[in-house]
Design a protein around this motif. Structure first.
Motif, mmCIF file in Angstrom:
data_model
loop_
_atom_site.group_PDB
_atom_site.id
_atom_site.type_symbol
_atom_site.label_atom_id
_atom_site.label_comp_id
_atom_site.label_asym_id
_atom_site.label_seq_id
_atom_site.Cartn_x
_atom_site.Cartn_y
_atom_site.Cartn_z
ATOM 1 N N ILE A 95 0.853 -1.188 0.000
ATOM 2 C CA ILE A 95 0.000 0.000 0.000
ATOM 3 C C ILE A 95 0.887 1.235 0.000
ATOM 4 N N TRP A 96 0.323 2.350 -0.458
ATOM 5 C CA TRP A 96 1.086 3.590 -0.484
ATOM 6 C C TRP A 96 0.154 4.788 -0.598
ATOM 7 N N ARG A 97 0.703 5.956 -0.406
ATOM 8 C CA ARG A 97 -0.024 7.195 -0.679
ATOM 9 C C ARG A 97 0.946 8.211 -1.249
ATOM 10 N N VAL A 98 0.510 8.911 -2.285
ATOM 11 C CA VAL A 98 1.269 10.034 -2.831
ATOM 12 C C VAL A 98 1.091 11.209 -1.880
ATOM 13 N N GLU A 99 2.202 11.685 -1.307
ATOM 14 C CA GLU A 99 2.140 12.739 -0.302
ATOM 15 C C GLU A 99 2.553 14.106 -0.834
ATOM 16 N N ALA A 100 3.223 14.152 -1.991
ATOM 17 C CA ALA A 100 3.636 15.444 -2.538
ATOM 18 C C ALA A 100 3.990 15.301 -4.008
ATOM 19 N N ILE A 101 3.629 16.304 -4.782
ATOM 20 C CA ILE A 101 4.105 16.461 -6.160
ATOM 21 C C ILE A 101 4.471 17.938 -6.284
ATOM 22 N N VAL A 109 10.485 20.171 -14.001
ATOM 23 C CA VAL A 109 10.884 18.921 -13.345
ATOM 24 C C VAL A 109 10.198 18.872 -11.983
ATOM 25 N N SER A 110 9.449 17.808 -11.731
ATOM 26 C CA SER A 110 8.675 17.686 -10.500
ATOM 27 C C SER A 110 9.287 16.656 -9.568
ATOM 28 N N LYS A 111 9.129 16.899 -8.283
ATOM 29 C CA LYS A 111 9.552 15.931 -7.270
ATOM 30 C C LYS A 111 8.309 15.257 -6.699
ATOM 31 N N VAL A 112 8.338 13.940 -6.668
ATOM 32 C CA VAL A 112 7.219 13.150 -6.158
ATOM 33 C C VAL A 112 7.665 12.450 -4.880
ATOM 34 N N VAL A 113 6.878 12.593 -3.824
ATOM 35 C CA VAL A 113 7.144 11.909 -2.558
ATOM 36 C C VAL A 113 6.005 10.931 -2.303
ATOM 37 N N VAL A 114 6.364 9.693 -2.016
ATOM 38 C CA VAL A 114 5.386 8.630 -1.788
ATOM 39 C C VAL A 114 5.712 7.954 -0.468
ATOM 40 N N PHE A 115 4.686 7.711 0.349
ATOM 41 C CA PHE A 115 4.843 6.908 1.560
ATOM 42 C C PHE A 115 4.376 5.494 1.261
ATOM 43 N N VAL A 116 5.162 4.511 1.695
ATOM 44 C CA VAL A 116 4.929 3.116 1.344
ATOM 45 C C VAL A 116 4.862 2.264 2.593
ATOM 46 N N SER A 117 3.943 1.294 2.599
ATOM 47 C CA SER A 117 3.864 0.333 3.696
ATOM 48 C C SER A 117 3.215 -0.945 3.153
ATOM 49 N N ASP A 118 2.740 -1.793 4.070
ATOM 50 C CA ASP A 118 1.995 -2.976 3.646
ATOM 51 C C ASP A 118 0.925 -3.273 4.683
ATOM 52 N N LYS A 119 0.131 -4.286 4.423
ATOM 53 C CA LYS A 119 -1.030 -4.577 5.259
ATOM 54 C C LYS A 119 -0.699 -5.404 6.491
ATOM 55 N N THR A 120 0.567 -5.734 6.669
ATOM 56 C CA THR A 120 0.961 -6.511 7.835
ATOM 57 C C THR A 120 0.782 -5.683 9.107
ATOM 58 N N PRO A 121 0.191 -6.257 10.139
ATOM 59 C CA PRO A 121 0.042 -5.482 11.393
ATOM 60 C C PRO A 121 1.385 -4.961 11.888
ATOM 61 N N GLY A 122 1.417 -3.678 12.214
ATOM 62 C CA GLY A 122 2.633 -3.063 12.723
ATOM 63 C C GLY A 122 3.670 -2.731 11.672
ATOM 64 N N ALA A 123 3.333 -2.852 10.395
ATOM 65 C CA ALA A 123 4.303 -2.565 9.335
ATOM 66 C C ALA A 123 4.731 -1.106 9.380
ATOM 67 N N LYS A 124 6.005 -0.862 9.116
ATOM 68 C CA LYS A 124 6.539 0.495 9.120
ATOM 69 C C LYS A 124 6.125 1.240 7.849
ATOM 70 N N VAL A 125 6.036 2.540 7.969
ATOM 71 C CA VAL A 125 5.811 3.422 6.823
ATOM 72 C C VAL A 125 7.148 4.020 6.429
ATOM 73 N N GLN A 126 7.487 3.893 5.150
ATOM 74 C CA GLN A 126 8.755 4.432 4.667
ATOM 75 C C GLN A 126 8.494 5.378 3.496
ATOM 76 N N PRO A 127 9.141 6.551 3.511
ATOM 77 C CA PRO A 127 8.970 7.471 2.389
ATOM 78 C C PRO A 127 10.020 7.237 1.308
ATOM 79 N N THR A 128 9.683 7.560 0.090
ATOM 80 C CA THR A 128 10.647 7.547 -1.011
ATOM 81 C C THR A 128 10.350 8.730 -1.914
ATOM 82 N N ALA A 129 11.342 9.168 -2.641
ATOM 83 C CA ALA A 129 11.175 10.324 -3.515
ATOM 84 C C ALA A 129 11.845 10.067 -4.849
ATOM 85 N N PHE A 130 11.249 10.606 -5.908
ATOM 86 C CA PHE A 130 11.865 10.562 -7.233
ATOM 87 C C PHE A 130 11.449 11.800 -8.007
#
Length: 357
Positions: A95-101, A109-130
């Motif tokens: 799962i993920w959500r787009v948090e910034a464009i 040139v645009s910067k995209v920030v996405v937060f990523v996780s999964d459906k596992t209980p207690g899974a961490k949320v990690q951001p990535t950018a491109f």
């Protein structure tokens, strides 16, 4: 041979298979340089409702996207999500959500920030950018440029349908093409051959192509081995795979002292005349074929061997679990509207998983 291509996987495979690369580590939904959004700025994605393994609902793990971090007109949130689905859609747990464009100092040139996780209980949320280039066709992740868009692999798929000319197994049609870029002197390529043999069995509708990409700076005999391979293929397509298996088996003998005899022995095992193949490999026409194959690999962004293009989606064969590879192939076939011919869990044209936006 693994090289810096794993940086690319920050967008294509490390993210899609194991984790997140190029992430922001600070708190908040976007970099501090974000500016207030103009009145016409796109709206961020709606809150995500998750299901915990089909049982009780799981709380939304992501921060609510803030409109002030959406300052760029392009790409749209929908385009980013469709792009990410092309990369990650095989994994129903992601799962993920787009948090910034955001706009950047570079025009368009645009910067995209996405937060990523999964459906596992207690899974961490990690951001990535491109970053997305001004033409909207490329993303920059780390030091690597990769295809971007709603159908990011379509152009490479079309290119390979027209130009991949290596020996082929499986189906004659090109609706589902698995093109392996490999080097006959590459140890990782040798290790990958069991995977390639199994893919031929598991995906009857796939055309599985061996495309030469000799890494001549690392492997002195790879170019000549590739030239021999083209000459063997010209005489008999199926003989190439006997030849290549023999070369891989005797890979350690590809030395200045024994390399020529090793290649000739492999030709003999393939049932062909080694003197004729040797003469063919020395011609400029054959060298042109090898050079064209190298150019093809470089043009589409292949930077390591063994690399597999799944209808244009480039994946490193080393390090991907086989079941994950099967899932990616099945999902890509579904996106492209083609059948894999597989039965059971590797069947194409399946319903895509529901993913977070």
């Amino acid at each position: 041979m693994k090289i810096s291509y794993w940086m690319l996987l920050g967008m294509t495979t490390v993210l899609s298979i194991t984790g997140v690369a190029g992430a922001q580590t600070g708190t908040g939904a976007a970099p501090q340089t974000a500016q207030p959004a103009p009145a016409a700025a796109q709206q961020p994605a709606a809150p995500l409702q998750l299901q915990n393994m089909g049982q009780t609902p799981k709380a939304d793990p992501f921060p609510q996207a803030n409109p002030k971090y959406f300052t760029a007109d392009t790409p749209s949130v929908d385009t980013v999500n469709t792009f990410l689905k092309a990369l990650w859609g095989y994994d129903a747990n992601r799962i993920w959500r787009v948090e910034a464009i955001q706009k950047t100092m570079a025009p368009s040139v645009s910067k995209v920030v996405v937060f990523v996780s999964d459906k596992t209980p207690g899974a961490k949320v990690q951001p990535t950018a491109f970053f997305v280039t001004s033409d909207g066709k490329h993303a920059i992740a780390g030091d690597t440029v990769i295809p971007f868009g709603a159908t990011p692999f379509a152009d490479i798929r079309k290119t390979l349908q027209g130009r991949a000319d290596g020996a082929a197994r499986g189906a004659t049609g090109k609706d589902l093409m698995l093109v392996e870029f490999a080097d006959l002197q590459c140890p990782h390529c040798k290790e990958a051959q069991g995977t390639m043999d199994q893919l031929v069995k598991d995906f009857p509708n796939a055309r599985v192509v061996y495309q030469s990409f000799p890494l001549v700076e690392l492997h002195p005999y790879a170019y000549k081995a590739a030239a021999y391979g083209y000459c063997v293929q010209k005489q008999k397509n199926d003989a190439f795979f006997v030849y290549s298996a023999a070369v891989f088996d005797a890979q350690g003998a590809l030395t200045p002292e024994t390399g020529d005899e090793t290649l000739k022995s492999a030709v003999t095992k393939a049932g062909l005349d080694p003197a004729a193949v040797d003469a063919c490999a020395a011609t400029q026409a054959t060298k042109d074929e090898v050079n064209a194959s190298i150019k093809l690999a470089e043009e589409i962004g292949v930077e390591q061997t063994p690399m597999l293009a799944v209808n244009g989606h480039l994946l490193p064969l080393s390090g991907i679990p086989y079941e994950t590879l099967k899932n990616i192939i099945t999902y890509q076939a579904m996106l492209d509207g083609v059948s894999t011919g597989a039965t059971g869990p590797a069947t194409g044209n399946s319903t895509p998983p529901t993913l977070g936006k």
